[in-house]
Motif scaffolding. Structure first.
Motif, PDB file in Angstrom:
ATOM      1  N   ASN A  71     -52.759  44.166-124.520  1.00 31.22           N
ATOM      2  CA  ASN A  71     -53.813  45.184-124.452  1.00 31.22           C
ATOM      3  C   ASN A  71     -54.189  45.524-123.005  1.00 31.22           C
ATOM      4  O   ASN A  71     -55.355  45.381-122.590  1.00 31.22           O
ATOM      5  CB  ASN A  71     -55.067  44.713-125.198  1.00 31.22           C
ATOM      6  N   PRO A  72     -53.235  45.982-122.205  1.00 35.22           N
ATOM      7  CA  PRO A  72     -53.571  46.339-120.816  1.00 35.22           C
ATOM      8  C   PRO A  72     -54.419  47.600-120.763  1.00 35.22           C
ATOM      9  O   PRO A  72     -54.344  48.469-121.648  1.00 35.22           O
ATOM     10  CB  PRO A  72     -52.189  46.569-120.189  1.00 35.22           C
ATOM     11  N   THR A  73     -55.228  47.701-119.744  1.00 32.60           N
ATOM     12  CA  THR A  73     -56.034  48.905-119.543  1.00 32.60           C
ATOM     13  C   THR A  73     -55.138  50.049-119.069  1.00 32.60           C
ATOM     14  O   THR A  73     -54.012  49.811-118.607  1.00 32.60           O
ATOM     15  CB  THR A  73     -57.122  48.637-118.495  1.00 32.60           C
ATOM     16  N   PRO A  74     -55.606  51.300-119.182  1.00 28.08           N
ATOM     17  CA  PRO A  74     -54.797  52.419-118.676  1.00 28.08           C
ATOM     18  C   PRO A  74     -54.443  52.271-117.196  1.00 28.08           C
ATOM     19  O   PRO A  74     -53.331  52.614-116.788  1.00 28.08           O
ATOM     20  CB  PRO A  74     -55.702  53.629-118.915  1.00 28.08           C
ATOM     21  N   GLU A  75     -55.382  51.749-116.392  1.00 30.62           N
ATOM     22  CA  GLU A  75     -55.087  51.535-114.977  1.00 30.62           C
ATOM     23  C   GLU A  75     -53.977  50.512-114.791  1.00 30.62           C
ATOM     24  O   GLU A  75     -53.105  50.670-113.930  1.00 30.62           O
ATOM     25  CB  GLU A  75     -56.345  51.087-114.239  1.00 30.62           C
ATOM     26  N   ALA A  76     -54.008  49.445-115.614  1.00 31.92           N
ATOM     27  CA  ALA A  76     -52.954  48.427-115.518  1.00 31.92           C
ATOM     28  C   ALA A  76     -51.608  48.993-115.950  1.00 31.92           C
ATOM     29  O   ALA A  76     -50.572  48.675-115.362  1.00 31.92           O
ATOM     30  CB  ALA A  76     -53.322  47.220-116.377  1.00 31.92           C
ATOM     31  N   MET A  77     -51.598  49.849-116.972  1.00 29.14           N
ATOM     32  CA  MET A  77     -50.357  50.470-117.413  1.00 29.14           C
ATOM     33  C   MET A  77     -49.752  51.332-116.315  1.00 29.14           C
ATOM     34  O   MET A  77     -48.546  51.273-116.037  1.00 29.14           O
ATOM     35  CB  MET A  77     -50.614  51.334-118.656  1.00 29.14           C
ATOM     36  N   ILE A  78     -50.593  52.131-115.677  1.00 33.07           N
ATOM     37  CA  ILE A  78     -50.107  52.985-114.593  1.00 33.07           C
ATOM     38  C   ILE A  78     -49.620  52.143-113.428  1.00 33.07           C
ATOM     39  O   ILE A  78     -48.609  52.462-112.800  1.00 33.07           O
ATOM     40  CB  ILE A  78     -51.221  53.962-114.154  1.00 33.07           C
ATOM     41  N   ARG A  79     -50.311  51.029-113.158  1.00 29.74           N
ATOM     42  CA  ARG A  79     -49.873  50.147-112.072  1.00 29.74           C
ATOM     43  C   ARG A  79     -48.489  49.566-112.379  1.00 29.74           C
ATOM     44  O   ARG A  79     -47.636  49.475-111.489  1.00 29.74           O
ATOM     45  CB  ARG A  79     -50.877  49.018-111.867  1.00 29.74           C
ATOM     46  N   ILE A  80     -48.255  49.190-113.623  1.00 27.96           N
ATOM     47  CA  ILE A  80     -46.958  48.636-114.004  1.00 27.96           C
ATOM     48  C   ILE A  80     -45.861  49.688-113.884  1.00 27.96           C
ATOM     49  O   ILE A  80     -44.781  49.431-113.339  1.00 27.96           O
ATOM     50  CB  ILE A  80     -47.018  48.074-115.436  1.00 27.96           C
ATOM     51  N   ILE A  81     -46.135  50.890-114.383  1.00 30.19           N
ATOM     52  CA  ILE A  81     -45.119  51.954-114.343  1.00 30.19           C
ATOM     53  C   ILE A  81     -44.820  52.352-112.900  1.00 30.19           C
ATOM     54  O   ILE A  81     -43.658  52.470-112.492  1.00 30.19           O
ATOM     55  CB  ILE A  81     -45.586  53.171-115.158  1.00 30.19           C
ATOM     56  N   VAL A  82     -45.873  52.576-112.114  1.00 32.23           N
ATOM     57  CA  VAL A  82     -45.676  52.962-110.713  1.00 32.23           C
ATOM     58  C   VAL A  82     -44.968  51.845-109.956  1.00 32.23           C
ATOM     59  O   VAL A  82     -44.084  52.095-109.127  1.00 32.23           O
ATOM     60  CB  VAL A  82     -47.031  53.292-110.055  1.00 32.23           C
ATOM     61  N   GLY A  83     -45.327  50.598-110.241  1.00 28.52           N
ATOM     62  CA  GLY A  83     -44.671  49.479-109.581  1.00 28.52           C
ATOM     63  C   GLY A  83     -43.179  49.450-109.840  1.00 28.52           C
ATOM     64  O   GLY A  83     -42.375  49.183-108.926  1.00 28.52           O
ATOM     65  N   ASN A  84     -42.765  49.763-111.057  1.00 28.08           N
ATOM     66  CA  ASN A  84     -41.337  49.789-111.373  1.00 28.08           C
ATOM     67  C   ASN A  84     -40.655  51.031-110.819  1.00 28.08           C
ATOM     68  O   ASN A  84     -39.457  50.989-110.520  1.00 28.08           O
ATOM     69  CB  ASN A  84     -41.140  49.702-112.889  1.00 28.08           C
ATOM     70  N   MET A  85     -41.393  52.119-110.669  1.00 31.88           N
ATOM     71  CA  MET A  85     -40.836  53.277-109.968  1.00 31.88           C
ATOM     72  C   MET A  85     -40.532  52.919-108.518  1.00 31.88           C
ATOM     73  O   MET A  85     -39.456  53.247-107.982  1.00 31.88           O
ATOM     74  CB  MET A  85     -41.822  54.446-110.031  1.00 31.88           C
ATOM     75  N   VAL A  86     -41.476  52.232-107.886  1.00 30.27           N
ATOM     76  CA  VAL A  86     -41.257  51.794-106.501  1.00 30.27           C
ATOM     77  C   VAL A  86     -40.132  50.766-106.445  1.00 30.27           C
ATOM     78  O   VAL A  86     -39.329  50.754-105.504  1.00 30.27           O
ATOM     79  CB  VAL A  86     -42.556  51.224-105.908  1.00 30.27           C
ATOM     80  N   PHE A  87     -40.055  49.907-107.441  1.00 30.39           N
ATOM     81  CA  PHE A  87     -38.973  48.925-107.524  1.00 30.39           C
ATOM     82  C   PHE A  87     -37.615  49.628-107.531  1.00 30.39           C
ATOM     83  O   PHE A  87     -36.664  49.191-106.870  1.00 30.39           O
ATOM     84  CB  PHE A  87     -39.152  48.079-108.790  1.00 30.39           C
ATOM     85  N   ALA A  88     -37.524  50.731-108.280  1.00 29.92           N
ATOM     86  CA  ALA A  88     -36.267  51.488-108.315  1.00 29.92           C
ATOM     87  C   ALA A  88     -35.914  52.040-106.938  1.00 29.92           C
ATOM     88  O   ALA A  88     -34.742  52.048-106.540  1.00 29.92           O
ATOM     89  CB  ALA A  88     -36.385  52.621-109.332  1.00 29.92           C
ATOM     90  N   VAL A  89     -36.918  52.509-106.211  1.00 28.38           N
ATOM     91  CA  VAL A  89     -36.673  53.016-104.853  1.00 28.38           C
ATOM     92  C   VAL A  89     -36.217  51.888-103.936  1.00 28.38           C
ATOM     93  O   VAL A  89     -35.315  52.068-103.101  1.00 28.38           O
ATOM     94  CB  VAL A  89     -37.946  53.678-104.290  1.00 28.38           C
ATOM     95  N   ILE A  90     -36.823  50.706-104.090  1.00 31.41           N
ATOM     96  CA  ILE A  90     -36.443  49.576-103.253  1.00 31.41           C
ATOM     97  C   ILE A  90     -34.993  49.174-103.506  1.00 31.41           C
ATOM     98  O   ILE A  90     -34.230  48.896-102.574  1.00 31.41           O
ATOM     99  CB  ILE A  90     -37.387  48.385-103.510  1.00 31.41           C
ATOM    100  N   VAL A  91     -34.605  49.157-104.784  1.00 28.64           N
ATOM    101  CA  VAL A  91     -33.251  48.732-105.136  1.00 28.64           C
ATOM    102  C   VAL A  91     -32.205  49.620-104.479  1.00 28.64           C
ATOM    103  O   VAL A  91     -31.226  49.136-103.893  1.00 28.64           O
ATOM    104  CB  VAL A  91     -33.077  48.716-106.670  1.00 28.64           C
ATOM    105  N   MET A  92     -32.397  50.947-104.557  1.00 28.56           N
ATOM    106  CA  MET A  92     -31.386  51.869-104.048  1.00 28.56           C
ATOM    107  C   MET A  92     -31.694  52.355-102.637  1.00 28.56           C
ATOM    108  O   MET A  92     -30.797  52.424-101.797  1.00 28.56           O
ATOM    109  CB  MET A  92     -31.268  53.072-104.985  1.00 28.56           C
ATOM    110  N   GLY A  93     -32.933  52.709-102.361  1.00 27.41           N
ATOM    111  CA  GLY A  93     -33.270  53.308-101.077  1.00 27.41           C
ATOM    112  C   GLY A  93     -33.317  52.318 -99.931  1.00 27.41           C
ATOM    113  O   GLY A  93     -33.130  52.706 -98.770  1.00 27.41           O
ATOM    114  N   ILE A  94     -33.576  51.051-100.211  1.00 32.62           N
ATOM    115  CA  ILE A  94     -33.634  50.034 -99.156  1.00 32.62           C
ATOM    116  C   ILE A  94     -32.485  49.044 -99.292  1.00 32.62           C
ATOM    117  O   ILE A  94     -31.660  48.893 -98.397  1.00 32.62           O
ATOM    118  CB  ILE A  94     -34.988  49.297 -99.177  1.00 32.62           C
TER     119      ILE A  94
END
Length: 272
Positions: A71-94
């Motif tokens: 039962n994560p809050t909407p803010e926690a959900m967005i933090r998880i999604i954005v964090g994995n978006m950044v993770f994708a950038v780290i994997v390929m972009g860095i």
């Protein structure tokens, strides 16, 4: 009649200079287009592997956090999604980009470019574009899948375009800089893998700044991904705010700094 010739020459000379400048600009644009096509050709040969590598790790983490959190809050959900978006950038972009550039450099592949009458500036721009192309698809896919999994909708605005571009280029700039200035490929591999873990899990990408120890909080300010995650979270929740402006300005500084460092220290050949 004797006074007319200098006037004619003065009228013709500026026109000739403008034509020469226009020709020079066309040549530079054509040059960077050719260099970009070379970089794109390398991506085209292995796009399936790039797509899999760029998406699999962030997607796995996204699913894990979905199963792990209750039962994560909407803010926690967005933090998880954005964090994995950044993770994708780290994997390929860095990570992947740094290792690829370092491998090409120390294998002597850049000797080919050194033999051509091309501008170093255009070559660096072409590399930046390559990194952007390899990072872009996975970020969009993770954003779309994350919304479906968690059943939420982001707040979209036109401000997402400059933030998205600067975020990609800032991370790509760090990866490109590591690949170009590293002393050897083994060091690049070790540094890229270490940064992947530290930035992803020990910086405020998937967690809040307050959850980290003070030392890691101060260290996080050195990473562009901290400002990327903050800018995306604010945009998706509130839209464009003063905090987004500050984060965007910092990311612009990272893009300029990394580009200047690469342009200054890039070496075409490796001394044997």
């Amino acid at each position: 009649m004797g006074t007319e010739r200098p006037l004619v020459q003065e009228a013709v000379q500026p026109h000739g200079e403008r034509a020469a400048e226009a020709q020079h600009i066309r040549q530079k644009l054509n040059e960077i287009w050719i260099l970009f096509r070379i970089q794109f050709a390398e991506i085209r040969e292995s796009w399936i592997w790039i797509f899999f590598m760029a998406s699999m790790f962030p997607f796995s983490t996204l699913l894990f956090l979905k199963f792990y959190t209750v039962n994560p809050t909407p803010e926690a959900m967005i933090r998880i999604i954005v964090g994995n978006m950044v993770f994708a950038v780290i994997v390929m972009g860095i990570n992947a980009l740094a290792q690829e550039i370092s491998w090409q450099k120390h294998q002597g592949h850049f000797v080919y470019y050194a033999s051509l009458p091309i501008s170093k500036l255009n070559f660096v721009l072409a590399v930046f574009l390559r990194g952007f192309l390899t990072s872009f698809p996975s970020v969009v896919i993770i954003a779309a899948i994350g919304q479906l999994i968690y059943g939420i909708h982001f707040h979209y605005s036109f401000g997402l375009i400059p933030v998205f571009l600067l975020s990609m280029l800032a991370c790509v700039g760090i990866g490109t800089m590591i690949g170009f200035v590293s002393p050897n490929h083994q060091f690049t591999n070790l540094l890229a893998q270490t940064l992947l873990m530290v930035i992803s899990f020990l910086s405020p990408v998937m967690v809040t700044m307050e959850m980290l120890p003070k030392m890691l909080q101060w260290l996080s300010y050195l990473f562009p991904t901290t400002y990327v995650a903050n800018a995306f979270r604010d945009l998706f929740i509130h839209g464009w705010t003063h905090a987004v402006t500050v984060n965007t300005a910092v990311l612009s500084g990272y893009v300029i700094l990394s580009f200047l460092v690469i342009y200054r220290f890039v070496e075409w050949r490796v001394e044997r």
